[in-house]
Scaffold this active site. Sequence first.
Site, mmCIF file in Angstrom:
data_model
loop_
_atom_site.group_PDB
_atom_site.id
_atom_site.type_symbol
_atom_site.label_atom_id
_atom_site.label_comp_id
_atom_site.label_asym_id
_atom_site.label_seq_id
_atom_site.Cartn_x
_atom_site.Cartn_y
_atom_site.Cartn_z
ATOM 1 N N LYS A 77 -14.089 -7.173 11.861
ATOM 2 C CA LYS A 77 -14.941 -7.280 10.704
ATOM 3 C C LYS A 77 -16.440 -6.301 10.825
ATOM 4 C CE LYS A 77 -12.844 -10.455 7.999
ATOM 5 N NZ LYS A 77 -12.548 -10.242 6.145
ATOM 6 N N LYS A 113 1.003 -1.390 -0.079
ATOM 7 C CA LYS A 113 0.114 -0.130 0.164
ATOM 8 C C LYS A 113 0.582 1.119 0.091
ATOM 9 C CE LYS A 113 -3.977 -2.264 1.840
ATOM 10 N NZ LYS A 113 -5.204 -2.198 1.710
ATOM 11 N N ASP A 161 -6.100 -14.040 10.811
ATOM 12 C CA ASP A 161 -6.160 -13.882 9.250
ATOM 13 C C ASP A 161 -5.269 -11.990 8.718
ATOM 14 O OD1 ASP A 161 -7.281 -13.680 6.723
ATOM 15 O OD2 ASP A 161 -9.175 -12.650 7.904
ATOM 16 N N GLU A 180 -13.167 -3.216 8.757
ATOM 17 C CA GLU A 180 -13.600 -3.446 7.867
ATOM 18 C C GLU A 180 -15.208 -3.541 8.053
ATOM 19 O OE1 GLU A 180 -11.611 -7.087 5.045
ATOM 20 O OE2 GLU A 180 -11.366 -7.528 6.754
ATOM 21 N N HIS A 200 -0.846 -9.203 8.896
ATOM 22 C CA HIS A 200 -0.798 -6.948 7.958
ATOM 23 C C HIS A 200 -0.149 -6.286 9.171
ATOM 24 C CE1 HIS A 200 -2.553 -9.125 4.561
ATOM 25 N NE2 HIS A 200 -4.187 -9.046 4.813
HETATM 26 C C1 BG6 Z 1 -7.222 -10.128 3.328
HETATM 27 C C2 BG6 Z 1 -8.134 -10.698 4.370
HETATM 28 O O1 BG6 Z 1 -5.945 -10.764 3.802
HETATM 29 O O2 BG6 Z 1 -7.289 -8.925 3.878
HETATM 30 C C3 BG6 Z 1 -9.385 -10.619 4.590
HETATM 31 O O3 BG6 Z 1 -7.752 -12.268 4.405
HETATM 32 C C4 BG6 Z 1 -9.305 -9.023 5.319
HETATM 33 O O4 BG6 Z 1 -10.311 -11.212 5.241
HETATM 34 C C5 BG6 Z 1 -8.367 -8.131 3.366
HETATM 35 O O5 BG6 Z 1 -10.408 -8.700 4.449
HETATM 36 C C6 BG6 Z 1 -8.461 -7.010 3.848
HETATM 37 O O6 BG6 Z 1 -7.527 -5.724 2.972
HETATM 38 P P1 BG6 Z 1 -7.527 -4.646 2.117
HETATM 39 O O7 BG6 Z 1 -6.493 -4.530 1.143
HETATM 40 O O8 BG6 Z 1 -9.229 -4.570 1.568
HETATM 41 O O9 BG6 Z 1 -8.376 -3.581 3.761
#
Ligand code: BG6
Length: 483
Positions: free
Chosen positions: A335, A177, A230, A211, A235
């Site tokens: 989520k 990003k 996840d 999210e 991340h």
């Molecule tokens: C992914 C996860 O790695 O990242 C997902 O498996 C998640 O669950 C996604 O929704 C989020 O990515 P971004 O770029 O949309 O924030």
Amino acid sequence: MSMPDFDMVLFGGTGDLARRKLLPALFDAHRAGQLHPAARIIATGSHPMSTEDYVASLEQGTRARAEGATPQSWAEFISRISYVQADANVPAHFDVLAERVHARSPEVLVCYLATAPHIFVPICEQLARTGLNHPNVRIVLEKPLGHDLESSDAINSAVARYFGEEQIYRIDHYLGKESVQNLMAIRFGNALFEPLWRREWVQDVQITIAEELGVESRGDFYDRTGALRDMVQNHLLQLLCMVAMEPPASLSEDAIRDEKIKILKALKPITPQEVAEKTVRGQYRAGAVGGQPVPGYLEEKGIAPDSRTETFVAIKAEIANWRWAGVPFYLRTGKRMQSRVAEIVIHFRDVPHAIFPRPVTVMPQNRLVIRLQPEESIRLYFLVKQPGDTVALTPTSLDLDFGNSFKGRRAGAYERLLLDVIRGKLGLFVRRDEQAQAWRWVEPILDTWAEGGSPRPYTAGTWGPAASTALLSRDDALWYEEI
Ligand code: BG6
């Protein structure tokens, strides 16, 4: 730098990731003239299908996501694509695939494994058996790589039998990003922040990836995975490394990755006894997001009715080194939260002695907010004098909105990372030792949660369970939430 000629074999070509992210990213690169004219994409899946049918199946989801696709640019793009059936348990399929690949000898062959991780190893075996593991092959491994340290180690060791570490690209799309790149630029391209970027001046660091989406069509996968595996193991910990690492000596791949691993190793372990105090897990219940009613997690397709899988995590992490000792790093992700937002907030300490009347808030007044999503921006908050006949102070901010400040197209995360694979740049990919160390840190939390207890319920469309607020209020801190 001119792009090398390449072929890309996309394992999991019929899957969600390929259709929603990878092919649109390749389309963007194609449209921007970044792909070598001869480059081909060979999508594979376990079902028999003709190339025509495969390409037709991209019309709906993928084409709609390919921004600015004109009939001509789309036609040019799909002329690069073919489909081959490749079930990892059927060697004959790989003979056909290898024949297709050997028909040309581009400089680079990229094999992108966008499949479930348990078939990574059989795929690598077949690639090796058919001679597709020569030094010009690069292999991209999607997350999640395994379920825990042991399973991820087993996959890494098996892949290492056929490919050298310099051929392996473990992808974490957050590292692609733009704002994450910018975080490095802010820190190491300017002298301004670096003296303040330490325990003496930083009160706390907050990293949020929230999210609005629920588990969508991935209920079955998600229920076996949960938010810690996840999002946090990869991340969030990668973002934490980018905030906390020491300045690397150069931009070379190992210079950066050597600094990140030091941070992962310096993360204070959270012992089973501390899990209840330093972590919060949550699971969403029915509610409303963006004004629309949404079902609870347990009502989603593919979810066990008594599931204890967490859809929300908050953690108080600490880094045991000279720069960061005692500074809390609060991490959270969930989520079905109130808004889609990903940001890094650095709260700086207050003045030691206040001579001006100040607004009364719990939050520190000096803060740097680096927003990754929904828009990319950097905002620096501080106090100025209120206009008029007063000495009272009021908060204001210096804003840099990248969309407004820098016109023109910016590559998305997957596009940037795919181009890096093709160019052979490993810096934004995760090294094996980093991945193992991240598992080592999250495992005691996973194990303790697995032993008992349940995630705390939270209503969809909120910022998570109340315990997440309490996690910070014990330190007299508050989550920064400005949408
Ligand atoms: C992914 C996860 O790695 O990242 C997902 O498996 C998640 O669950 C996604 O929704 C989020 O990515 P971004 O770029 O949309 O924030």
